[in-house]
Write an enzyme that holds these catalytic residues in place. Structure first.
Site, PDB file in Angstrom:
ATOM      1  N   SER A  78      -9.189   7.600   6.393  1.00  0.00           N
ATOM      2  CA  SER A  78      -8.807   8.402   5.243  1.00  0.00           C
ATOM      3  C   SER A  78      -9.344   9.833   5.406  1.00  0.00           C
ATOM      4  O   SER A  78      -8.972  10.523   6.342  1.00  0.00           O
ATOM      5  CB  SER A  78      -9.294   7.742   3.955  1.00  0.00           C
ATOM      6  OG  SER A  78      -8.693   8.324   2.821  1.00  0.00           O
ATOM      7  N   ASP A 152       1.428   2.524   3.124  1.00  0.00           N
ATOM      8  CA  ASP A 152       0.357   3.292   2.482  1.00  0.00           C
ATOM      9  C   ASP A 152       0.949   4.174   1.379  1.00  0.00           C
ATOM     10  O   ASP A 152       1.732   5.080   1.644  1.00  0.00           O
ATOM     11  CB  ASP A 152      -0.337   4.160   3.530  1.00  0.00           C
ATOM     12  CG  ASP A 152      -1.597   4.837   2.999  1.00  0.00           C
ATOM     13  OD1 ASP A 152      -1.801   4.852   1.771  1.00  0.00           O
ATOM     14  OD2 ASP A 152      -2.377   5.357   3.821  1.00  0.00           O
ATOM     15  N   HIS A 186      -3.302   1.431   2.254  1.00  0.00           N
ATOM     16  CA  HIS A 186      -4.306   2.386   2.725  1.00  0.00           C
ATOM     17  C   HIS A 186      -5.465   1.689   3.427  1.00  0.00           C
ATOM     18  O   HIS A 186      -6.071   2.233   4.350  1.00  0.00           O
ATOM     19  CB  HIS A 186      -4.825   3.206   1.544  1.00  0.00           C
ATOM     20  CG  HIS A 186      -5.621   4.411   1.962  1.00  0.00           C
ATOM     21  ND1 HIS A 186      -5.116   5.385   2.789  1.00  0.00           N
ATOM     22  CD2 HIS A 186      -6.904   4.777   1.666  1.00  0.00           C
ATOM     23  CE1 HIS A 186      -6.047   6.325   2.986  1.00  0.00           C
ATOM     24  NE2 HIS A 186      -7.130   5.968   2.328  1.00  0.00           N
TER      25      HIS A 186
END
Length: 234
Positions: A78, A152, A186
């Site tokens: 991330s 995602d 994610h």
């Protein structure tokens, strides 16, 4: 039970445990603060602060004798992936390879702010562009592994970020690999996804920053490991 002192150690897709067992030294979760004073904005000197912290971290590890300066890699997930890509772009002398999972690499695709950045793209265009490793694709020469969940839907980290970044890297001849995980968001949950993520990362490190313990099928299945895109669904 979470955070119990009696909890068994586990290996997840983000865990450093595997690489400790494989003989690597791991600096897990170093603090790289991005700060400012007075009326200054932290992100206006993001790159300078980030690279200075990385320089200090690598220097300390080398001074302790636990790191070979010619085989240091960097990775993250991330926002950590965003940082890792920036470090590969701005500190090629420090790192031999990088791994970036589910990151955002083009800040113009998050024009109304991100993380602690409250200004819009139109208010701080130079900062948005300077912080985007996508804009540095022509200067990235070290190997970069990109991993992303195909579904995602986290704000700012849609799969498009990795797909476009990969295309930009390959368009400029950079050694890169894109792995898309089907049905993953994610964070990666399926056992198959976790194991495949660990495998991809392990083989990438072994190839470019490790001991050369590569699986022959890793290269054979993907052709040239420097220029392939791969999906578990294939």
């Amino acid at each position: 039970m979470r955070r119990s002192p009696h909890q068994f150690s586990g290996i997840g897709s983000l865990s450093p445990t595997l690489w400790l067992a494989r003989g690597y030294a791991v600096l897990d979760g170093p603090g790289f603060p991005i700060i400012a004073e007075g009326t200054e904005e932290p992100n206006d000197t993001y790159v300078e602060q980030l690279t200075a912290s990385a320089e200090a971290a690598v220097k300390e590890l080398v001074s302790r004798g636990v790191t070979d300066p010619e085989r240091v890699s960097v990775g993250g997930h991330s926002y950590g992936a965003f940082m890792a890509a920036n470090l590969l772009a701005h500190c090629p002398h420090l790192f031999s390879a990088a791994i970036a999972r589910s990151g955002a690499y083009n800040r113009t695709l998050t024009p109304f702010g991100f993380q602690s950045e409250e200004r819009t793209l139109w208010q701080a265009p130079e900062t948005y562009i300077k912080m985007s490793p996508f804009m540095m694709a022509d200067r990235i020469t070290k190997p970069l592994l990109l991993i992303h969940g195909e579904e995602d839907n986290n704000t700012g980290t849609f799969p498009l970020q990795s797909e476009r970044f990969y295309n930009a890297l390959k368009g400029h001849g950079a050694p890169a690999r894109l792995v898309l995980l089907p049905h993953e968001g994610h964070g990666y949950r399926a056992r198959e996804s976790v194991l495949h993520t660990l495998y991809e990362q392990d083989q990438w490190l072994e190839t470019y920053a490790g001991y050369g313990r590569t699986d022959p099928d890793y290269v054979l299945a993907s052709g040239d490991a420097d220029s392939s895109t791969n999906s578990m669904s294939e």
